[in-house]
Each structure stands twice: as C-alpha cells, then as structure tokens.
Design a protein around this motif. Structure first.
Motif, PDB file in Angstrom:
ATOM      1  N   ASN A  43       1.350  -1.211  -0.261  1.00 48.58           N
ATOM      2  CA  ASN A  43      -0.213  -0.149   0.127  1.00 48.58           C
ATOM      3  C   ASN A  43       0.618   1.709   0.406  1.00 48.58           C
ATOM      4  OD1 ASN A  43      -2.057  -1.236  -0.094  1.00 48.58           O
ATOM      5  ND2 ASN A  43      -2.038  -1.832   2.224  1.00 48.58           N
ATOM      6  N   VAL A  44       1.946   1.058  -0.364  1.00 45.71           N
ATOM      7  CA  VAL A  44       3.338   2.224  -0.071  1.00 45.71           C
ATOM      8  C   VAL A  44       2.910   3.355  -1.483  1.00 45.71           C
ATOM      9  CG1 VAL A  44       5.621   3.141   0.295  1.00 45.71           C
ATOM     10  CG2 VAL A  44       4.323   1.303   1.995  1.00 45.71           C
ATOM     11  N   LYS A  45       3.301   4.070  -1.273  1.00 45.03           N
ATOM     12  CA  LYS A  45       2.847   5.453  -2.575  1.00 45.03           C
ATOM     13  C   LYS A  45       3.596   6.052  -2.421  1.00 45.03           C
ATOM     14  CE  LYS A  45       0.102   2.649  -5.504  1.00 45.03           C
ATOM     15  NZ  LYS A  45      -0.188   2.095  -6.298  1.00 45.03           N
ATOM     16  N   THR A  46       4.526   6.152  -3.649  1.00 48.12           N
ATOM     17  CA  THR A  46       5.999   6.987  -3.954  1.00 48.12           C
ATOM     18  C   THR A  46       5.827   7.705  -4.804  1.00 48.12           C
ATOM     19  OG1 THR A  46       7.725   5.399  -4.552  1.00 48.12           O
ATOM     20  CG2 THR A  46       7.003   5.885  -1.844  1.00 48.12           C
ATOM     21  N   THR A  47       6.803   9.313  -5.216  1.00 46.31           N
ATOM     22  CA  THR A  47       7.121   8.769  -6.969  1.00 46.31           C
ATOM     23  C   THR A  47       7.409   8.130  -7.797  1.00 46.31           C
ATOM     24  OG1 THR A  47       9.094   9.849  -6.212  1.00 46.31           O
ATOM     25  CG2 THR A  47       7.786  11.732  -6.112  1.00 46.31           C
ATOM     26  N   TYR A  48       8.086   7.178  -6.730  1.00 44.86           N
ATOM     27  CA  TYR A  48       8.723   6.334  -7.661  1.00 44.86           C
ATOM     28  C   TYR A  48       7.928   5.438  -8.355  1.00 44.86           C
ATOM     29  CZ  TYR A  48      12.040   2.820  -9.752  1.00 44.86           C
ATOM     30  OH  TYR A  48      11.936   2.321 -10.992  1.00 44.86           O
ATOM     31  N   ASN A  49       6.476   4.931  -7.859  1.00 48.52           N
ATOM     32  CA  ASN A  49       5.665   3.853  -8.220  1.00 48.52           C
ATOM     33  C   ASN A  49       4.331   4.729  -7.788  1.00 48.52           C
ATOM     34  OD1 ASN A  49       5.399   4.062  -4.831  1.00 48.52           O
ATOM     35  ND2 ASN A  49       4.543   2.244  -4.970  1.00 48.52           N
TER      36      ASN A  49
END
Length: 253
Positions: A43-49
C-alpha cells in the motif's frame, strides 16, 4: 573445468551427510519472508511507483535515475550485499548441491540465500577477489608447494584439492574464514562510477556501478527497497550520498 565427476560427487554426498537436516534456507528471526515484504510494501505510494504497486520480483531502478547514487549509499548503509560463501550443500543445514550457496545480509530484514552456478562463483572468488594459495596456506600445503598462484590454478572438480574441499575449508561452521572473508564496501566513487570493496586476507577489489547493481539485484526488489523510496521523497536528492546535507558538522580531513 568439469563440473561433475565421481570424486566430486562422493565429496558432495559426504558433506551433505554431515549437515543438520533443514527443509528450507535457514535465516535469522530478523529476516522478512517474501509474503512479509509484500505485506509491508503493497500500500506504499511514492514518486517512484505512483501508478502501480512496487514490483515484487525485480529491481527496476536504473543507473540513469536521479535516485540511483543515493540508492547505492542506502544499500551500503544497510549492509544489504555483504555476503559469505557456504560449503557445498550448506553450512550446518542440508541445502542445494548444484552450485555455491551465498548467504546475504545476515541478521537483517534482507537476509537470504542464493545458489550461484559454480562457474560464476569461481569467477567471483578467484578472479574478482584474486584469492591466492598462500592466503590459505594450511589448506594448500597438504597438496604440494604453496607458490602464491591463483587458487583456480590449484583446484579442480575431480582431483584433490577440489573446489568442494576448499569451500568446506573456508565456508564450514568451524572455519576461521567463514565470516572473516565476508566482503563489504569501503568507497563509492561517483565520478569514476566505481565501488571499492574489501574483505579478509587483505583483499581489495572494485566493481563498476553496473557490476555492483547486478549483485544488488540478487537480493533487492522494488518492494524490498520501498523504505529507500520513502526516504528519498522525504529528504530529497543527496540524503544518503552527501555528507553534511542536513547541516550537521562534518569532521575535516
């Protein structure tokens, strides 16, 4: 160099018989299973994904990504690619005999084992580490004069001294070399794109960034690097690779 032979088969069987029965790769309680990693990163969202979940089977970060240098320092700081070789068939457990077992990142969340083909492992320890027979004198002197030649010139798969015997000598549970020849990073040179590593017995060698990345991919996937991507978004470029970026004092050389 032949991979198989009667003597090698007998030696491998003998080594396996001495090991404690274990059904799976034995790792410490600190290690996360694949399922645990997926649970933590799903559930982790970052600018990479931003558009999709983290890849769980591969590392997709490329050397031309602006995050890449910080990523290398993050890998180093977490000791992720520190590893040691085990004897053929596993050290104190019954493992695969179709290659050389590498034990990665012991005591960490990333701890794991991989099985490396014999040819690749021989290139790694003989050519990249440049191990010599006089670095393991007590082993090689039983088989003739020790002259300082590369161990690849002394070892075979059929005639003693064999690779199986040597790996038992340096990778066995009672071996003084088991952790001692464990290699780790010492310098990252962004300009030359070179990583210098060192290990026991005075070994120093270098990887290009591409070679270093190949080794990282043995252990790390996008999912297993999710905390790096979170930190990068939180602190920005240079957070892992630049000394004093936060304004803290840096000792003068």
């Amino acid at each position: 160099m032949k991979r198989s032979g009667l003597l090698a088969s007998v030696l491998i069987a003998g080594l396996c018989a001495m090991n404690t029965e274990t059904e799976a790769f034995p790792v410490s309680g600190a290690a996360w299973s694949e399922a645990q990693w997926e649970q933590h990163c799903k559930n982790v969202k970052t600018t990479y994904n931003q558009a999709s979940p983290f890849a769980t089977k591969e590392l997709t970060l490329k050397p031309d990504d602006p995050r890449f240098l910080d990523f290398l320092y993050w890998v180093w700081a977490n000791k992720i690619i520190e590893h040691q070789v085990e004897q053929v068939g596993g050290t104190e457990w019954t493992g695969p005999t179709n290659g050389v077992i590498f034990h990665w990142a012991p005591g960490s969340r990333w701890e794991t084992h991989t099985v490396v083909p014999f040819e690749h492992a021989i290139h790694h320890i003989a050519d990249e580490h440049n191990w010599r027979d006089n670095m393991f004198k007590e082993f090689f002197e039983k088989f003739g004069p020790v002259t300082g030649v590369n161990i690849k010139q002394r070892l075979s798969f059929e005639k003693p001294p064999t690779w199986v015997q040597f790996l038992a000598h340096v990778g066995g549970a009672e071996s003084p070399y088991y952790r001692y020849v464990f290699h780790q990073e010492s310098v990252i040179d962004p300009e030359k794109r070179i990583v210098t590593l060192f290990g026991g017995q005075g070994v120093i060698f270098q990887y290009t960034f591409d070679r270093y990345l190949t080794e990282i991919k043995e252990v790390v996937t996008d999912c297993k690097a999710y905390q790096f991507f979170e930190l990068y978004d939180r602190y920005g470029k240079g957070f892992a690779s630049q000394s004093g970026w936060a304004g803290q004092a840096v000792p003068h050389q």
